[in-house]
Write a protein that holds these residues in place. Structure first.
Motif, PDB file in Angstrom:
ATOM      1  N   HIS A   1      42.385  33.141  31.333  1.00 34.94           N
ATOM      2  CA  HIS A   1      43.315  33.687  32.316  1.00 34.94           C
ATOM      3  C   HIS A   1      42.873  33.269  33.721  1.00 34.94           C
ATOM      4  O   HIS A   1      41.711  33.425  34.079  1.00 34.94           O
ATOM      5  CB  HIS A   1      43.369  35.209  32.217  1.00 34.94           C
TER       6      HIS A   1
ATOM      7  N   GLU B   1      43.835  33.622  37.871  1.00 30.16           N
ATOM      8  CA  GLU B   1      44.589  34.304  38.929  1.00 30.16           C
ATOM      9  C   GLU B   1      44.253  33.648  40.259  1.00 30.16           C
ATOM     10  O   GLU B   1      43.136  33.162  40.448  1.00 30.16           O
ATOM     11  CB  GLU B   1      44.216  35.778  39.006  1.00 30.16           C
TER      12      GLU B   1
ATOM     13  N   ARG C   1      43.065  49.282  36.341  1.00 28.32           N
ATOM     14  CA  ARG C   1      44.107  48.247  36.236  1.00 28.32           C
ATOM     15  C   ARG C   1      45.498  48.772  36.563  1.00 28.32           C
ATOM     16  O   ARG C   1      46.381  48.000  36.924  1.00 28.32           O
ATOM     17  CB  ARG C   1      44.091  47.630  34.856  1.00 28.32           C
TER      18      ARG C   1
ATOM     19  N   ARG D   1      47.807  40.375  37.560  1.00 27.19           N
ATOM     20  CA  ARG D   1      46.685  41.099  36.984  1.00 27.19           C
ATOM     21  C   ARG D   1      45.794  41.669  38.092  1.00 27.19           C
ATOM     22  O   ARG D   1      45.602  41.036  39.133  1.00 27.19           O
ATOM     23  CB  ARG D   1      45.886  40.123  36.109  1.00 27.19           C
TER      24      ARG D   1
END
Length: 111
Positions: free
Chosen positions: A32, A34, A61, A81
């Motif tokens: 992932h 970001e 989160r 995220r």
């Protein structure tokens, strides 16, 4: 890419970039990625630089404490995220903020 761990030493991640170019954060064995844009970083540094007290990181989160870095990131990074724990570690590592207990102390700004 630089390798780092979150401030509580739980998660390993990689990142590259600077305050002026923005950051690319690679989490979870590269699964992932970001980004935090330069404009977003400038707004964040200005916002928290006006705070008189050290700032809670707020790594939840979905429900970080009001006024925390995590809450600010959720409010200002539309549907991405939560990266507060990663970004906090980067900012400390690079000397842009310091730790005050378990909180972040941003450089004071008057603008």
């Amino acid at each position: 890419m630089k390798e780092l761990r979150t401030l509580v030493q739980k998660a390993r991640f990689e990142y590259d970039g600077t305050l002026t170019t923005g950051y690319r954060i690679v989490m979870g064995a590269g699964s992932h990625v970001e980004t935090v844009t330069p404009g977003g970083i400038e707004q964040m540094m200005a916002h928290f630089g006006r705070q008189p007290e050290p700032v809670v990181i707020g790594t939840s989160r979905d429900k970080p404490p009001a006024g925390s870095l995590g809450a600010w990131l959720i409010e200002n990074r539309a549907r991405r995220r939560q990266v507060a724990s990663y970004l906090a570690a980067i900012l400390v590592e690079e000397g842009h903020v310091t730790m005050s207990g378990d909180r972040l102390l941003f450089p004071r700004r008057s603008d």
